[in-house]
Design an enzyme around this catalytic site. Structure first.
Site, PDB file in Angstrom:
ATOM      1  N   GLU B  96       0.829  -1.201   0.000  1.00  0.00           N
ATOM      2  CA  GLU B  96       0.000   0.000   0.000  1.00  0.00           C
ATOM      3  C   GLU B  96       0.861   1.248   0.000  1.00  0.00           C
ATOM      4  O   GLU B  96       1.501   1.575   1.006  1.00  0.00           O
ATOM      5  CB  GLU B  96      -0.925   0.006   1.222  1.00  0.00           C
ATOM      6  N   LYS B 226      -8.491 -15.470  16.968  1.00  0.00           N
ATOM      7  CA  LYS B 226      -8.529 -14.916  15.613  1.00  0.00           C
ATOM      8  C   LYS B 226      -9.766 -14.059  15.344  1.00  0.00           C
ATOM      9  O   LYS B 226     -10.280 -14.006  14.230  1.00  0.00           O
ATOM     10  CB  LYS B 226      -8.461 -16.052  14.575  1.00  0.00           C
ATOM     11  N   ASP B 300       2.183 -14.351  13.043  1.00  0.00           N
ATOM     12  CA  ASP B 300       0.949 -14.901  12.483  1.00  0.00           C
ATOM     13  C   ASP B 300       0.066 -13.711  12.132  1.00  0.00           C
ATOM     14  O   ASP B 300      -0.559 -13.105  12.999  1.00  0.00           O
ATOM     15  CB  ASP B 300       0.276 -15.801  13.523  1.00  0.00           C
TER      16      ASP B 300
END
Lengths: 399, 399, 399, 399
Positions: B96, B226, B300
């Site tokens: 980005e 998560k 992660d």
């Protein structure tokens, strides 16, 4: 914003930059050398890449190399969508053992169950400026004026983009402020910047035209860019996509060792738990599959913060089969612009037949289907008791 | 979970695997060939890597190549933490445009303001099994029993790990269920799998020992793995870290073109907006910096779903300077295990002096400091009006 | 805080008050006269009461009369709780037609199904001061000191009350602040004021003793007094109570015209809806029954804001019967103090055998059981299609 | 729903009812006698009322008497609203000592500061049916059909009411379901039942007309009736009202003993706390004033569960004065229907000049102004340190 144009400061150690030609092999090398000098670390592997630095303006500043993120191949996943149809092999970029194996297992289950249905329900990307007035009444009157001048506002906004279309402006009043939420369609781009630019043009016109010349801020945090929010759940951000499948009772038993009745019983418990603690998703781990796909295909990975939200809805059918759906209300994806055209990322999209214009709906459907595959696998593993053991098998990654 | 051991199915197109030696160059090549045959796409760039496939067991299955994610270099960032001290150059992996430039600008502001203070307030990683009983009273009694047998439970849990320590078990009752939230310290690992394994051992012992032999599920969605959740905000997940700085009034004006009074005025508006819509963070874009660091350092990355949550708290000081803090309640990071040891990722950690055992607190502090840098830059840009223009300058990434 | 002691102001129309003897019939009459003079309204009915004004100090200031809120009688409701056992007739104070009839119907269903099990899982009332420091590290160190001085803090807090006991202090750090959440048991009182007083004493001691003499605010909005919050859901406020029952399949069909399978199917849909929109309760209308009981029994009715939160958890049993539970995590009730001793309110508690010391657990159980009754009735009505028609029958209240 | 028409059951003790003439003095007496026989409690005070039982059909079933809730008089409160203009004396029904005194103090502050501005920003009452389909695509197509048939749907809905107007239908898709949120204006009524009836008629027509004859449930919990929710915050339920005032620095110091700078400093801390714990209101205690007004004026008091939500937004002005606003996004009130016409409740509305048709906007404005008064008083008390002492003075209500 450019360091090199700044006056000299006390800092003696400056990152090498070239104001004219910064995205070159030479500069990348100089920066890796700089890191070695500053930190003593040789960036041997970061310096190993095939992506040409010259292709990177617009994607990164101060380029010095790449992160090599391993990609595992999962599939086939049979999808019966509107845009995605057929069997797909999915690149998953991750460093977490078990992830590819687990998604792969879910894909097999879904494929053998007849595939995943996918549907894009809605789409909307936002920028949410806020206009500030002397009091609430003035803010309310401004809101009416906005509604009355929607065509003119749209004209200014859309003049800045060949792709973006202003769907509507929603209003949220607090005190003397009118938060506006500009909702756009953005074609195959994720569109945050497109919306920002269009909304800025609209706001400048509004400010110049509205009699009281109100102050405004281009974002009042109602967008809600790069963060999960309940308004995303409710009102969609990016694409709102559903993946759904009917999982055969016997197949689930055979492949996962779990009965659908047990799964449905456990679903009640997961729902209650997620509701209790204010979770952004009552499912298992949507973020895992999405992140792996996002890295592999050049998405703006930070959008996982928003995209991972979801609502799992299931029913146990009279014949014992299991209807399983997940709705992703804020899936922010692109097949054009951003990182999608970079070397490896483009290959990732091409593998899915999703590179370029006109492909974003297909890609959104595949993302949702992959997420559902992961839900079936992990939810079953938790019940069947092989969650930990499979991590022991696949996830031993200690040096 | 292994495809290759499954009985033959209708699928004719299977991803090549080798049950014995799967992480080899040969298999990676066969899988890229397989993709070409299946999809017609040549994975030229994905096949370009320096990470040895043999190093990847435990990190990925069905390896076929890598995603090359460009890394930009930002810094120096002066940090006055407990564990991180001095000037740091930060690798940010992103596609980005503007991101590196923006964070870099914020780092300069903070460094010239005297640096960022960083503090790890707390740490805790969880697995949250749920035990199910006939009625609520039985669940409550079970809860008492758990408290009375904490030492024995701890013994079973900690027997599975040389690192993890069980801090406490929190209880949350709903109906006939007792949700337990095992809280661990996990050393330099993020620790989800470590906690899962330890909690499984504890639960098996509990189930075998508790008279009624209660059913349990290893996760009742209260963990909340998560996914963002309010319980993460409140009770910490991973590290709870604060980055704080006093930004000089004149410096902000010089570097960002924004007055601290204006910034504080706008903070009130952002707070109200974030509160209105149920956002996970009342700041600007923590997810951006975290994601870029996570990819560059082998974290992660899916943990961005949780780690991006935050609470910005600021005060305008009597002298016009600006106290600026962000608290990240759920920063999940590692300097050991997972992807941290992979080729480029390890280099990323080493650049920060954060690779390996005993470094995770330092790394957590750097993450928080980087996030604060990004907050100062974007928040100022939104006010100063150069948000869109800088994206136009740095973010032109259309092919 | 007393108007009468204030210096003369521009206001000419002042509410009559007597600094010595304000809770008298004479003053009440003078205030009703004052209202007539000021507004032209004759408070004929408000002036009709049997509660002696002399009994009202501590319950209301500037007393002028009463609101007569109609009470309907519902029951019997069979409860098999720890503290509430047997059949109860419940006073419900409401002006909403259908409410009493609907709860009555649910009570019949539950009673004929064998009654409601009720269990108080936990109790905790809070005051949450916040201490403010120069930076986060100082706040963290303060937190450690607090833990080390818990006994002394407890001593100061408990010295202010003969009833309240300090269970624990939880910490929540943001930036340079340490939010403390003092958790008390408060006997038969709701206890907010008791906790406030005890915590004030503790904080004064802390401030005087802690070396840096930190500033503090007695509430940092983490309590969260008189408002719903996720922390209430998670960590309990007041009593955490479960009501549960097994509803017979045939009985539900006979009394409500609804099948348990249909109800369970609909439960999935209600769960998804509540989760989507961020509701405080995934059930139907806990607030209705609680409010009616609260008014009838002298509770602080504003606590409905917190007490109405809940988690419904159900399972369809193999034999087709329906396990139905609701957990109220923040039920704030009292049988002593506040309004519980007033004329009609005391009668309301006495009808339930709940007036006075040692009765609050029983009362909490009855509240939860009543809520469950209302859940069964409305949830069934929504499915059976008689929701609107019953309101048409019972709820025609237009003049 | 009527007990009396049910077949005989095992219950021998039944609440006396008369199927023809149930709202009579005779039946009320019989029920009080019944309570005495069943419980031994003489309902002496509950039986003391001036409200005629014959006026109560539509408001309560099984009437046996009244709760006498003490009313205190607060005011004057100067309001400069669109609908509420001038000084108001406010009836507050409560049993909580200090409440009236505290609100009264805030009213004085606001009145002497020049009064409260009040503005109704928006209005909307909902019923949210959900239609269920075979899959998400069918649900999406149904949504399109709904939009295309909005006029016909509106016609059916509005045919059931002389007052309600269907403003719009919002859609929220999850899995195979289309949740519709019918948004109405409901005149001077709160309107939940009106919306229920209108939406039922619309749904019946939709079901009969839409080709696939889809199943539906009249509420999918998205309404969200009688519970707080984030969708209420965002999208309004009932009235969205702002109360705002500029509090003079010196006046605050004189009356409350608090400096505006200190108040603003503390506001930052309260905001952070409320955000951290997921509170429904970042202010102090809106529920207190609303509940007291609701009881006094015949509102459906259970709506406090929704109405108490709010967003406080403040700014410290350059001259040291304090701009203070609170926005209530879900204020559900009525001046017609429900309990508003009952004996004492009507007097409460009349005191405010708010009884009957055309008065609801005025009443909503007064409610918000009263809430703001309470905010100023309690927020100051927390800072000034007289929170606990004033409760000790006014709140000693132990028997």
């Amino acid at each position: 914003m450019s360091d090199s144009s700044a006056p000299p400061t006390a800092r003696t150690h400056r990152v090498p930059r070239d104001r004219e030609q910064d995205h070159t092999e030479e500069l990348a090398t100089r920066r890796r050398d700089f890191v070695r000098e500053e930190t003593g670390v040789e960036l041997h592997h970061m310096g190993h890449y095939s992506v040409p630095p010259e292709s990177l303006p617009g994607n990164v500043e101060n380029f010095l190399g790449v992160a090599q993120v391993p990609i595992g191949l999962a599939g086939p996943l049979l999808i019966n969508g509107e845009h995605a149809q057929g069997e797909f092999f999915v690149p998953l970029a991750t460093t977490e053992g078990t992830l590819v194996a687990s998604y792969n297992r879910g894909m097999r289950l879904l494929t053998e169950s007849g595939g995943v249905r996918t549907t894009v329900l809605d789409e909307s990307m936002q920028r949410s400026p806020v206009f500030i007035f002397e009091h609430a009444l003035a803010a309310r009157e401004f809101g009416i004026w906005i509604n009355e001048h929607l065509d003119e506002i749209r004209q200014r906004a859309e003049a800045t983009t060949s792709v973006g279309k202003l769907r509507e402006i929603r209003h949220y009043g607090i005190g003397p402020m009118q938060y506006l939420r500009f909702n756009y369609t953005t074609g195959d781009a994720a569109g945050q910047n497109m919306c920002g630019k269009a909304t800025l043009a609209a706001c400048e016109w509004i400010q110049a035209t509205y009699p009281s010349r109100p102050e405004y801020i281009l974002s009042g945090n109602v967008d809600t860019d790069k963060k999960h929010s309940q308004i995303n759940m409710i009102a969609t951000r990016g694409r709102r996509v559903v993946a759904e499948a009917v999982v055969k009772k016997q197949l689930l038993l055979d492949l996962m060792g779990v009965d659908t009745e047990t799964l449905f019983w456990a679903r009640q418990i997961s729902n209650a738990g997620a509701f209790l603690v204010g979770a952004s998703n009552n499912g298992a781990h949507a973020a895992n599959g999405l992140t792996a796909m996002f890295i592999a295909t050049g998405q703006d990975v930070a959008n996982v913060a928003e995209s991972h939200a979801g609502v799992v809805y299931t029913q146990l059918l009279p014949n014992g089969d299991y209807y399983w759906s997940i709705t992703l209300p804020a899936l922010i994806v692109a097949t054009y612009g951003g990182g999608t055209g970079l070397a490896t990322q483009r290959e990732g999209l091409e593998m899915l037949g999703c590179y370029g214009a006109g492909k974003v709906m297909k890609f959104a459907e595949i993302c949702a289907a992959v997420v559902l595959a992961g839900e079936t696998s992990l939810s079953s593993a938790i019940i069947a008791g092989d969650w930990v053991s499979s991590h022991d098998q696949f996830g031993r990654n200690r040096p």
